[in-house]
Write a protein that holds these residues in place. Structure first.
Motif, PDB file in Angstrom:
ATOM      1  N   SER A   1       0.820  -1.214   0.000  1.00  9.46           N
ATOM      2  CA  SER A   1       0.000   0.000   0.000  1.00  9.46           C
ATOM      3  C   SER A   1       0.852   1.261   0.000  1.00  9.46           C
ATOM      4  N   LEU A   2       2.103   1.149   0.429  1.00  6.55           N
ATOM      5  CA  LEU A   2       2.996   2.297   0.498  1.00  6.55           C
ATOM      6  C   LEU A   2       3.998   2.334  -0.650  1.00  6.55           C
ATOM      7  N   THR A   3       4.079   1.264  -1.402  1.00  7.31           N
ATOM      8  CA  THR A   3       5.172   1.155  -2.375  1.00  7.31           C
ATOM      9  C   THR A   3       4.733   0.725  -3.770  1.00  7.31           C
ATOM     10  N   PHE A   4       3.550   0.149  -3.899  1.00 14.59           N
ATOM     11  CA  PHE A   4       3.119  -0.341  -5.210  1.00 14.59           C
ATOM     12  C   PHE A   4       2.316   0.763  -5.904  1.00 14.59           C
ATOM     13  N   HIS A   5       3.039   1.659  -6.565  1.00 13.59           N
ATOM     14  CA  HIS A   5       2.374   2.773  -7.228  1.00 13.59           C
ATOM     15  C   HIS A   5       2.749   2.853  -8.700  1.00 13.59           C
ATOM     16  N   ASN A   6       3.103   1.702  -9.267  1.00 20.70           N
ATOM     17  CA  ASN A   6       3.520   1.674 -10.671  1.00 20.70           C
ATOM     18  C   ASN A   6       2.398   2.040 -11.632  1.00 20.70           C
ATOM     19  N   LEU A   7       1.150   1.876 -11.185  1.00 26.18           N
ATOM     20  CA  LEU A   7       0.024   2.263 -12.034  1.00 26.18           C
ATOM     21  C   LEU A   7      -0.130   3.777 -12.087  1.00 26.18           C
ATOM     22  N   VAL A   8       0.508   4.457 -11.163  1.00 21.59           N
ATOM     23  CA  VAL A   8       0.579   5.920 -11.083  1.00 21.59           C
ATOM     24  C   VAL A   8      -0.758   6.529 -10.688  1.00 21.59           C
ATOM     25  N   VAL A   9      -1.814   6.301 -11.486  1.00 21.84           N
ATOM     26  CA  VAL A   9      -3.140   6.812 -11.143  1.00 21.84           C
ATOM     27  C   VAL A   9      -4.135   5.661 -11.147  1.00 21.84           C
ATOM     28  N   GLY A  10      -5.330   5.930 -10.622  1.00 21.68           N
ATOM     29  CA  GLY A  10      -6.326   4.879 -10.507  1.00 21.68           C
ATOM     30  C   GLY A  10      -6.073   4.046  -9.265  1.00 21.68           C
ATOM     31  N   ALA A  11      -6.641   2.839  -9.226  1.00 23.18           N
ATOM     32  CA  ALA A  11      -6.473   1.964  -8.074  1.00 23.18           C
ATOM     33  C   ALA A  11      -4.993   1.672  -7.841  1.00 23.18           C
ATOM     34  N   ASN A  12      -4.578   1.703  -6.579  1.00 30.59           N
ATOM     35  CA  ASN A  12      -3.181   1.458  -6.194  1.00 30.59           C
ATOM     36  C   ASN A  12      -2.233   2.497  -6.782  1.00 30.59           C
ATOM     37  N   GLY A  13      -2.703   3.716  -6.908  1.00 33.22           N
ATOM     38  CA  GLY A  13      -1.894   4.757  -7.522  1.00 33.22           C
ATOM     39  C   GLY A  13      -1.014   5.505  -6.542  1.00 33.22           C
ATOM     40  N   GLN A  14      -0.244   6.413  -7.092  1.00 36.18           N
ATOM     41  CA  GLN A  14       0.739   7.161  -6.326  1.00 36.18           C
ATOM     42  C   GLN A  14       0.092   8.076  -5.287  1.00 36.18           C
ATOM     43  N   ARG A  15      -1.050   8.667  -5.606  1.00 33.97           N
ATOM     44  CA  ARG A  15      -1.689   9.570  -4.658  1.00 33.97           C
ATOM     45  C   ARG A  15      -2.018   8.845  -3.357  1.00 33.97           C
ATOM     46  N   GLN A  16      -2.544   7.638  -3.474  1.00 41.91           N
ATOM     47  CA  GLN A  16      -2.910   6.880  -2.277  1.00 41.91           C
ATOM     48  C   GLN A  16      -1.681   6.527  -1.443  1.00 41.91           C
ATOM     49  N   ALA A  17      -0.626   6.103  -2.129  1.00 40.53           N
ATOM     50  CA  ALA A  17       0.595   5.720  -1.423  1.00 40.53           C
ATOM     51  C   ALA A  17       1.177   6.911  -0.671  1.00 40.53           C
ATOM     52  N   MET A  18       1.199   8.076  -1.320  1.00 38.61           N
ATOM     53  CA  MET A  18       1.742   9.270  -0.679  1.00 38.61           C
ATOM     54  C   MET A  18       0.879   9.709   0.497  1.00 38.61           C
ATOM     55  N   PHE A  19      -0.414   9.467   0.400  1.00 41.04           N
ATOM     56  CA  PHE A  19      -1.314   9.769   1.514  1.00 41.04           C
ATOM     57  C   PHE A  19      -1.079   8.818   2.680  1.00 41.04           C
ATOM     58  N   LEU A  20      -1.000   7.528   2.373  1.00 40.56           N
ATOM     59  CA  LEU A  20      -0.890   6.521   3.421  1.00 40.56           C
ATOM     60  C   LEU A  20       0.423   6.607   4.192  1.00 40.56           C
ATOM     61  N   GLU A  21       1.509   7.051   3.535  1.00 44.10           N
ATOM     62  CA  GLU A  21       2.776   7.093   4.246  1.00 44.10           C
ATOM     63  C   GLU A  21       2.824   8.239   5.260  1.00 44.10           C
ATOM     64  N   ASN A  22       1.728   8.978   5.353  1.00 44.66           N
ATOM     65  CA  ASN A  22       1.627  10.017   6.376  1.00 44.66           C
ATOM     66  C   ASN A  22       0.432   9.809   7.305  1.00 44.66           C
ATOM     67  N   VAL A  23      -0.041   8.562   7.373  1.00 45.14           N
ATOM     68  CA  VAL A  23      -1.128   8.205   8.279  1.00 45.14           C
ATOM     69  C   VAL A  23      -0.540   7.699   9.591  1.00 45.14           C
ATOM     70  N   SER A  24      -0.756   8.437  10.651  1.00 45.87           N
ATOM     71  CA  SER A  24      -0.247   8.027  11.964  1.00 45.87           C
ATOM     72  C   SER A  24      -0.949   6.748  12.427  1.00 45.87           C
ATOM     73  N   GLY A  25      -0.179   5.853  13.007  1.00 52.58           N
ATOM     74  CA  GLY A  25      -0.723   4.594  13.503  1.00 52.58           C
ATOM     75  C   GLY A  25      -0.492   3.421  12.579  1.00 52.58           C
ATOM     76  N   LEU A  26      -0.204   3.674  11.316  1.00 51.21           N
ATOM     77  CA  LEU A  26       0.022   2.575  10.375  1.00 51.21           C
ATOM     78  C   LEU A  26       1.285   1.803  10.738  1.00 51.21           C
ATOM     79  N   ALA A  27       2.325   2.491  11.177  1.00 44.35           N
ATOM     80  CA  ALA A  27       3.562   1.807  11.558  1.00 44.35           C
ATOM     81  C   ALA A  27       3.310   0.813  12.684  1.00 44.35           C
ATOM     82  N   ASP A  28       2.479   1.199  13.638  1.00 46.41           N
ATOM     83  CA  ASP A  28       2.154   0.298  14.745  1.00 46.41           C
ATOM     84  C   ASP A  28       1.448  -0.956  14.244  1.00 46.41           C
TER      85      ASP A  28
END
Length: 271
Positions: free
Chosen positions: A74-101
């Motif tokens: 979810s943080l690294t698979f952004h090869n599709l760039v846009v759409g499902a599993n895209g870069q926007r989602q990955a960039m959002f998720l890597e700044n969600v507090s609590g995910l590391a836990d």
């Protein structure tokens, strides 16, 4: 000077920066070797394109077991760039507090473990929290960042802390602010990043040092090696034994994780 020469010249400067960190690289290698000799694992984590460094450490040719590559799709698979599993989602998720836990909830950590956390900016929430949680568990943390870029960047955490604030040791890729190293005439923004170059050199410098330390300790690593070097049969043997050792090490991280069950309790009954 051509733009190619410009880029390569800047890469040579990165080589110098990496070489200047020889004492820090050797220290990281000693910590990692101690962890591996204890039968434990070095946890390697990176989000976004820092995943490249995780895979550079293990598993690939010239690498060996002892490292736990933590790669969240979810943080690294952004090869599709846009759409499902895209870069926007990955960039959002890597700044969600609590995910590391939630990620580390899957492992039973030990103070014998070490961690290598990679983030060029050192400013995204998930890698920062990963390092913070590792330290809370007594795990030594090595941070691989781009010092100049991190210093000029603003943390996404509300308290302003960065990855380097939760590191026992910091390694610098040597790339510039913004990462891109070549200015093209007529183009507003620079191109051709350098952090991957510096990061890969740091990863493999550590790897070489760890291999030497393990060999000197009488535990030479099982290195993934091409058949063209050692023959097909020996190469297959090395791959199989390396993967099996990885499984055995990983099993220790799962055996006592979380809520105990009868499966995780010692079996005192006679066979």
């Amino acid at each position: 000077m051509t733009l190619i020469q410009t880029y390569l010249q800047k890469c040579r400067q990165i080589i110098d920066t990496v070489e200047e960190q020889t004492p820090q690289i050797q220290q990281a290698a000693r910590w990692f070797a101690d962890t591996i000799l204890a039968g434990r694992m070095v946890h390697v984590f990176g989000s976004g394109h820092s995943r490249i460094m995780v895979e550079e450490m293990w598993p690939r040719y010239g690498s060996f077991p002892g490292f736990n590559p933590i790669v969240e799709l979810s943080l690294t698979f952004h090869n599709l760039v846009v759409g499902a599993n895209g870069q926007r989602q990955a960039m959002f998720l890597e700044n969600v507090s609590g995910l590391a836990d939630r990620i580390l909830r899957n492992y039973a950590l030990s103070d014998q473990d070490c961690a290598l956390v990679i983030s060029s900016s050192g400013c995204n929430v998930v890698p920062i929290e990963m390092a913070e949680l590792f330290q809370q568990q007594g795990v030594k943390v090595v941070a691989l960042i781009t010092k100049e870029h991190s210093g000029k960047s603003a943390s996404k955490r509300t308290d302003g802390k960065k990855l380097g604030d939760f590191a026992d040791l910091i390694l610098d890729t040597g790339a510039p602010v913004g990462d891109a190293m070549v200015s093209v005439p007529g183009l507003e923004t620079p191109v051709a990043p350098g952090s991957t170059v510096g990061g890969a050199m740091l990863i493999n410098s550590i790897k070489a040092e760890v291999a030497q330390l393990l060999t000197e300790a009488g535990r030479p690593p099982k290195v993934l090696t091409a058949g063209v070097l050692v023959g097909a049969e020996r190469a297959t043997e090395l791959f199989e034994s390396a993967y099996d050792e990885h499984a055995h090490r990983l099993a220790k991280l799962y055996e006592q994780v979380g809520v105990p069950s009868y499966v995780s309790q010692p079996n005192d009954r006679e066979p």
